[in-house]
Design a protein around this motif. Structure first.
Motif, PDB file in Angstrom:
ATOM      1  N   THR A 133       1.568   0.713   4.749  1.00 26.15           N
ATOM      2  CA  THR A 133       1.915   0.160   3.441  1.00 26.15           C
ATOM      3  C   THR A 133       1.551   1.099   2.290  1.00 26.15           C
ATOM      4  OG1 THR A 133      -0.212  -0.983   3.339  1.00 26.15           O
ATOM      5  CG2 THR A 133       1.641  -2.197   4.296  1.00 26.15           C
ATOM      6  N   GLN A 134       0.625   2.032   2.536  1.00 23.57           N
ATOM      7  CA  GLN A 134       0.215   2.960   1.478  1.00 23.57           C
ATOM      8  C   GLN A 134       0.715   4.381   1.753  1.00 23.57           C
ATOM      9  OE1 GLN A 134      -1.344   1.550  -1.189  1.00 23.57           O
ATOM     10  NE2 GLN A 134      -1.025  -0.324  -0.018  1.00 23.57           N
ATOM     11  N   ALA A 135       1.764   4.509   2.581  1.00 24.58           N
ATOM     12  CA  ALA A 135       2.226   5.844   2.986  1.00 24.58           C
ATOM     13  C   ALA A 135       2.591   6.720   1.796  1.00 24.58           C
ATOM     14  CB  ALA A 135       3.417   5.724   3.935  1.00 24.58           C
ATOM     15  N   ALA A 136       3.139   6.110   0.754  1.00 27.69           N
ATOM     16  CA  ALA A 136       3.587   6.905  -0.386  1.00 27.69           C
ATOM     17  C   ALA A 136       2.431   7.643  -1.058  1.00 27.69           C
ATOM     18  CB  ALA A 136       4.314   6.020  -1.397  1.00 27.69           C
ATOM     19  N   SER A 137       1.230   7.125  -0.905  1.00 26.66           N
ATOM     20  CA  SER A 137       0.094   7.856  -1.480  1.00 26.66           C
ATOM     21  C   SER A 137      -0.648   8.671  -0.413  1.00 26.66           C
ATOM     22  CB  SER A 137      -0.861   6.896  -2.199  1.00 26.66           C
ATOM     23  OG  SER A 137      -1.332   5.925  -1.293  1.00 26.66           O
ATOM     24  N   GLY A 138      -0.002   8.860   0.739  1.00 30.24           N
ATOM     25  CA  GLY A 138      -0.578   9.720   1.771  1.00 30.24           C
ATOM     26  C   GLY A 138      -1.646   9.041   2.611  1.00 30.24           C
ATOM     27  N   ASP A 139      -1.731   7.714   2.505  1.00 31.69           N
ATOM     28  CA  ASP A 139      -2.781   6.961   3.189  1.00 31.69           C
ATOM     29  C   ASP A 139      -2.207   6.282   4.435  1.00 31.69           C
ATOM     30  OD1 ASP A 139      -4.594   5.076   4.058  1.00 31.69           O
ATOM     31  OD2 ASP A 139      -5.098   4.351   2.061  1.00 31.69           O
ATOM     32  N   PHE A 140      -2.646   6.758   5.608  1.00 31.67           N
ATOM     33  CA  PHE A 140      -2.161   6.198   6.878  1.00 31.67           C
ATOM     34  C   PHE A 140      -3.298   5.498   7.623  1.00 31.67           C
ATOM     35  CE2 PHE A 140       0.883   9.399   5.673  1.00 31.67           C
ATOM     36  CZ  PHE A 140       2.108   8.842   6.028  1.00 31.67           C
ATOM     37  N   ARG A 141      -4.329   5.088   6.873  1.00 33.47           N
ATOM     38  CA  ARG A 141      -5.479   4.474   7.532  1.00 33.47           C
ATOM     39  C   ARG A 141      -5.114   3.164   8.217  1.00 33.47           C
ATOM     40  NH1 ARG A 141      -9.832   4.279   2.938  1.00 33.47           N
ATOM     41  NH2 ARG A 141      -7.906   3.908   1.778  1.00 33.47           N
ATOM     42  N   GLU A 142      -5.841   2.900   9.301  1.00 31.22           N
ATOM     43  CA  GLU A 142      -5.556   1.733  10.123  1.00 31.22           C
ATOM     44  C   GLU A 142      -5.577   0.430   9.303  1.00 31.22           C
ATOM     45  OE1 GLU A 142      -7.998   1.697  13.580  1.00 31.22           O
ATOM     46  OE2 GLU A 142      -6.715   0.231  14.594  1.00 31.22           O
ATOM     47  N   ARG A 143      -6.543   0.343   8.387  1.00 31.89           N
ATOM     48  CA  ARG A 143      -6.671  -0.907   7.628  1.00 31.89           C
ATOM     49  C   ARG A 143      -5.451  -1.185   6.744  1.00 31.89           C
ATOM     50  NH1 ARG A 143     -10.569   0.679   2.550  1.00 31.89           N
ATOM     51  NH2 ARG A 143     -12.009   1.502   4.069  1.00 31.89           N
ATOM     52  N   ASN A 144      -4.642  -0.177   6.477  1.00 28.16           N
ATOM     53  CA  ASN A 144      -3.450  -0.382   5.652  1.00 28.16           C
ATOM     54  C   ASN A 144      -2.159  -0.433   6.468  1.00 28.16           C
ATOM     55  OD1 ASN A 144      -4.796  -0.582   3.162  1.00 28.16           O
ATOM     56  ND2 ASN A 144      -5.069   1.637   3.118  1.00 28.16           N
ATOM     57  N   ILE A 145      -2.322  -0.622   7.773  1.00 29.04           N
ATOM     58  CA  ILE A 145      -1.135  -0.766   8.623  1.00 29.04           C
ATOM     59  C   ILE A 145      -0.803  -2.249   8.762  1.00 29.04           C
ATOM     60  CG2 ILE A 145      -0.172  -0.436  10.945  1.00 29.04           C
ATOM     61  CD1 ILE A 145      -2.022   1.974  11.274  1.00 29.04           C
ATOM     62  N   HIS A 146       0.476  -2.553   8.542  1.00 34.08           N
ATOM     63  CA  HIS A 146       0.928  -3.920   8.757  1.00 34.08           C
ATOM     64  C   HIS A 146       2.302  -3.825   9.420  1.00 34.08           C
ATOM     65  CE1 HIS A 146       1.835  -8.121   8.192  1.00 34.08           C
ATOM     66  NE2 HIS A 146       2.989  -7.749   7.676  1.00 34.08           N
TER      67      HIS A 146
END
Ligand code: HEC
Ligand code: HEC
Length: 153
Positions: A133-146
């Motif tokens: 969900t935060q891919a656009a800011s380069g964040d692929f962390r598990e907690r932000n996967i939905h």
């Protein structure tokens, strides 16, 4: 060699193991490479792959993404300067053009079943932002996967 140093060297050699990438700004890249899909972080492919991809924009995964030479070369320079390192080639030695075909991508996503990729809210592994969900800011962390359920077969 000290363990921490060995780990640091591994981390540097394989930046794709990371789950967060800085998203360097580049006007032409943002304008030309983020209209059809995510502005993929340049760290996710190596320089050889980016060069090969940028040399074949008229036949870009079934679409025409051609650019004039100035823009194309400026973007190529940007991508290769921030590229990841090492190993994005096919078994025949050709550069891989897809992030989604790199060994690290397959490894990180091996628990996702084939039908999941086809859900209407996802459609393609290249659609990173469907799940990250935060891919656009380069964040692929598990907690932000939905992982969206829509279109579940
Ligand atoms: C006109 C639309 C369009 C533009 C403009 C465009 N692309 Fe693409 N790109 C696509 C499509 C369509 C795919 C295939 C997506 C899929 O398989 O789901 C793709 C796939 C990719 C992939 C592979 C994704 C994967 O599967 O890992 C990369 C890397 C990529 N594009 C980079 C770029 C770069 C760099 C630019 C700017 C120079 C760019 N694209 C501009 C349409 C476009
Ligand atoms: C169907 C949903 C989905 C799509 C689409 C998807 N991913 Fe993932 N991704 C996941 C899951 C699930 C994991 C595994 C998380 C874990 O086990 O830590 C993951 C892991 C990752 C990781 C490692 C994160 C970590 O915690 O170390 C990266 C980097 C990553 N994905 C990048 C991408 C990129 C880039 C794309 C698009 C080219 C993409 N993903 C497309 C679901 C997805």
């Amino acid at each position: 060699m000290k363990t921490w140093l060995a780990l640091l060297l591994i981390a540097l050699a394989l930046p794709a193991w990371a789950d967060r990438f800085s998203v360097p700004k580049h006007a032409a890249f943002d304008e030309e490479c983020a209209s059809c899909h995510l502005a993929y972080p340049p760290q996710l492919l190596d320089a050889v792959s980016w060069r090969a991809l940028m040399e074949n924009l008229p036949r870009h995964f079934g679409v025409d993404a051609s650019l004039d030479d100035n823009r194309r070369l400026a973007i190529t320079d940007f991508l290769t300067r921030h590229a990841g390192r090492g190993g994005s080639t096919t078994s025949s030695g050709k550069p891989l053009l897809r992030i989604t075909e790199t060994p690290w991508f397959r490894r990180e996503h091996d628990e996702i079943a084939a039908p999941t990729w086809q859900r209407t809210a996802i459609k393609s592994p290249a659609n990173c932002a469907a799940c990250h969900t935060q891919a656009a800011s380069g964040d692929f962390r598990e907690r932000n996967i939905h992982i969206p359920k829509r279109g579940t077969p």
